[in-house]
Design a protein around this motif. Structure first.
Motif, PDB file in Angstrom:
ATOM      1  N   ILE A  33      56.016  17.886  20.506  1.00 11.20           N
ATOM      2  CA  ILE A  33      55.410  17.988  21.834  1.00 11.20           C
ATOM      3  C   ILE A  33      53.991  18.547  21.728  1.00 11.20           C
ATOM      4  CG2 ILE A  33      55.569  19.147  24.084  1.00 11.20           C
ATOM      5  CD1 ILE A  33      58.668  18.968  23.718  1.00 11.20           C
ATOM      6  N   THR A  34      53.799  19.524  20.844  1.00  6.37           N
ATOM      7  CA  THR A  34      52.464  20.102  20.647  1.00  6.37           C
ATOM      8  C   THR A  34      51.503  19.066  20.090  1.00  6.37           C
ATOM      9  OG1 THR A  34      53.464  22.275  20.272  1.00  6.37           O
ATOM     10  CG2 THR A  34      51.188  21.979  19.534  1.00  6.37           C
ATOM     11  N   VAL A  35      51.940  18.257  19.155  1.00  8.18           N
ATOM     12  CA  VAL A  35      51.096  17.189  18.613  1.00  8.18           C
ATOM     13  C   VAL A  35      50.714  16.209  19.730  1.00  8.18           C
ATOM     14  CG1 VAL A  35      51.066  15.188  17.055  1.00  8.18           C
ATOM     15  CG2 VAL A  35      51.916  17.404  16.246  1.00  8.18           C
ATOM     16  N   PHE A  36      51.680  15.850  20.574  1.00  8.06           N
ATOM     17  CA  PHE A  36      51.393  14.985  21.728  1.00  8.06           C
ATOM     18  C   PHE A  36      50.297  15.604  22.597  1.00  8.06           C
ATOM     19  CE2 PHE A  36      52.447  14.779  26.305  1.00  8.06           C
ATOM     20  CZ  PHE A  36      52.003  13.496  26.578  1.00  8.06           C
ATOM     21  N   VAL A  37      50.424  16.886  22.897  1.00  2.00           N
ATOM     22  CA  VAL A  37      49.444  17.575  23.745  1.00  2.00           C
ATOM     23  C   VAL A  37      48.078  17.611  23.061  1.00  2.00           C
ATOM     24  CG1 VAL A  37      48.823  19.849  24.685  1.00  2.00           C
ATOM     25  CG2 VAL A  37      51.116  18.923  25.049  1.00  2.00           C
ATOM     26  N   LEU A  38      48.046  17.933  21.779  1.00  2.00           N
ATOM     27  CA  LEU A  38      46.773  18.001  21.060  1.00  2.00           C
ATOM     28  C   LEU A  38      46.085  16.649  20.999  1.00  2.00           C
ATOM     29  CD1 LEU A  38      47.794  20.382  18.132  1.00  2.00           C
ATOM     30  CD2 LEU A  38      46.360  20.940  20.128  1.00  2.00           C
ATOM     31  N   GLY A  40      46.492  14.185  23.146  1.00  2.00           N
ATOM     32  CA  GLY A  40      46.052  13.871  24.503  1.00  2.00           C
ATOM     33  C   GLY A  40      44.805  14.634  24.897  1.00  2.00           C
ATOM     34  N   ARG A  41      44.772  15.923  24.616  1.00  2.00           N
ATOM     35  CA  ARG A  41      43.604  16.732  24.989  1.00  2.00           C
ATOM     36  C   ARG A  41      42.372  16.304  24.205  1.00  2.00           C
ATOM     37  NH1 ARG A  41      43.972  20.869  28.288  1.00  2.00           N
ATOM     38  NH2 ARG A  41      42.155  21.887  27.365  1.00  2.00           N
ATOM     39  N   SER A  42      42.540  16.003  22.924  1.00  2.00           N
ATOM     40  CA  SER A  42      41.376  15.598  22.135  1.00  2.00           C
ATOM     41  C   SER A  42      40.882  14.215  22.516  1.00  2.00           C
ATOM     42  CB  SER A  42      41.679  15.685  20.640  1.00  2.00           C
ATOM     43  OG  SER A  42      42.647  14.739  20.276  1.00  2.00           O
ATOM     44  N   SER A  43      41.794  13.319  22.890  1.00  3.45           N
ATOM     45  CA  SER A  43      41.357  11.966  23.267  1.00  3.45           C
ATOM     46  C   SER A  43      40.652  11.954  24.617  1.00  3.45           C
ATOM     47  CB  SER A  43      42.540  11.000  23.272  1.00  3.45           C
ATOM     48  OG  SER A  43      43.412  11.292  24.335  1.00  3.45           O
ATOM     49  N   HIS A  44      40.899  12.960  25.435  1.00  3.75           N
ATOM     50  CA  HIS A  44      40.229  13.064  26.733  1.00  3.75           C
ATOM     51  C   HIS A  44      39.118  14.106  26.711  1.00  3.75           C
ATOM     52  CE1 HIS A  44      42.925  10.347  28.790  1.00  3.75           C
ATOM     53  NE2 HIS A  44      43.952  10.965  28.237  1.00  3.75           N
ATOM     54  N   GLU A  45      38.791  14.563  25.510  1.00  2.52           N
ATOM     55  CA  GLU A  45      37.715  15.534  25.310  1.00  2.52           C
ATOM     56  C   GLU A  45      37.867  16.754  26.204  1.00  2.52           C
ATOM     57  OE1 GLU A  45      34.036  13.388  25.629  1.00  2.52           O
ATOM     58  OE2 GLU A  45      34.614  11.992  24.069  1.00  2.52           O
ATOM     59  N   GLU A  46      39.097  17.245  26.301  1.00  2.00           N
ATOM     60  CA  GLU A  46      39.371  18.436  27.101  1.00  2.00           C
ATOM     61  C   GLU A  46      39.278  19.707  26.274  1.00  2.00           C
ATOM     62  OE1 GLU A  46      43.172  17.778  28.872  1.00  2.00           O
ATOM     63  OE2 GLU A  46      42.381  16.376  30.340  1.00  2.00           O
ATOM     64  N   GLY A  47      39.075  19.592  25.005  1.00  2.00           N
ATOM     65  CA  GLY A  47      38.964  20.763  24.156  1.00  2.00           C
ATOM     66  C   GLY A  47      40.315  21.257  23.683  1.00  2.00           C
ATOM     67  N   LEU A  48      40.276  22.046  22.634  1.00  2.00           N
ATOM     68  CA  LEU A  48      41.506  22.536  22.030  1.00  2.00           C
ATOM     69  C   LEU A  48      41.601  24.060  22.101  1.00  2.00           C
ATOM     70  CD1 LEU A  48      41.670  20.145  18.946  1.00  2.00           C
ATOM     71  CD2 LEU A  48      42.823  19.919  21.147  1.00  2.00           C
TER      72      LEU A  48
END
Length: 154
Positions: A33-38, A40-48
């Motif tokens: 689930i964490t990999v999914f979130v990471l 998703g956030r990186s592909s939308h340039e939301e930062g990590l």
């Protein structure tokens, strides 16, 4: 001459041999689930940033935890022993499917209630991706166990 025991339908997708300890299975699910979130956030340039990742992660983690709870109770309800159970969370069916369904459904409900966004395209992508991640590792585990059992039998 006695016949070999038949395999119950729920056991058809179970891996032969030893099972994984529950904490290990839970950790693998959380990592998936964490990999999914990471991703998703990186592909939308939301930062990590940790706070942003946790804000995105927690609804899915809560949903997965609910799925774990439901699958656990379900295993008790359908057990052949009065106080026994056959909870094997590494199984694809029913545990994996329940965890996947709840991770997506409950996360989307929470995201909707908290105005975090639940666009149809996001729901579709989350459903597919989490399905691949949460059911995929279980399928690979079953395959590895079966191959291991076959190689030991030879």
């Amino acid at each position: 001459m006695s016949r070999p025991p038949t395999v119950a339908p729920a056991d058809a997708l179970a891996s032969p041999g030893r099972t994984l300890p529950m904490p290990v299975v839970a950790l693998i699910d959380l990592v998936a689930i964490t990999v999914f979130v990471l991703i998703g956030r990186s592909s939308h340039e939301e930062g990590l940033a940790v706070s942003g990742v946790l804000q995105t992660l927690w609804p899915f983690a809560v949903g997965a935890a609910a799925g774990w709870s439901i699958a656990y109770v379900f295993s008790h309800a359908w057990s052949s022993d009065w106080f026994g159970h056959d909870f094997r969370p590494e199984r694809i069916v029913p545990a994996g499917v329940m965890i996947w369904f709840c991770a997506v459904a409950i996360a989307m409900i929470l995201r909707y209630l908290l105005h975090q966004g639940v666009a149809v395209s996001f729901v579709i992508v989350a459903t597919i991706t989490l399905g691949v991640f949460l059911l995929g590792w279980r399928a690979l585990f079953v395959l590895a166990r079966r191959r291991s059992a076959v190689s030991r039998a030879d």
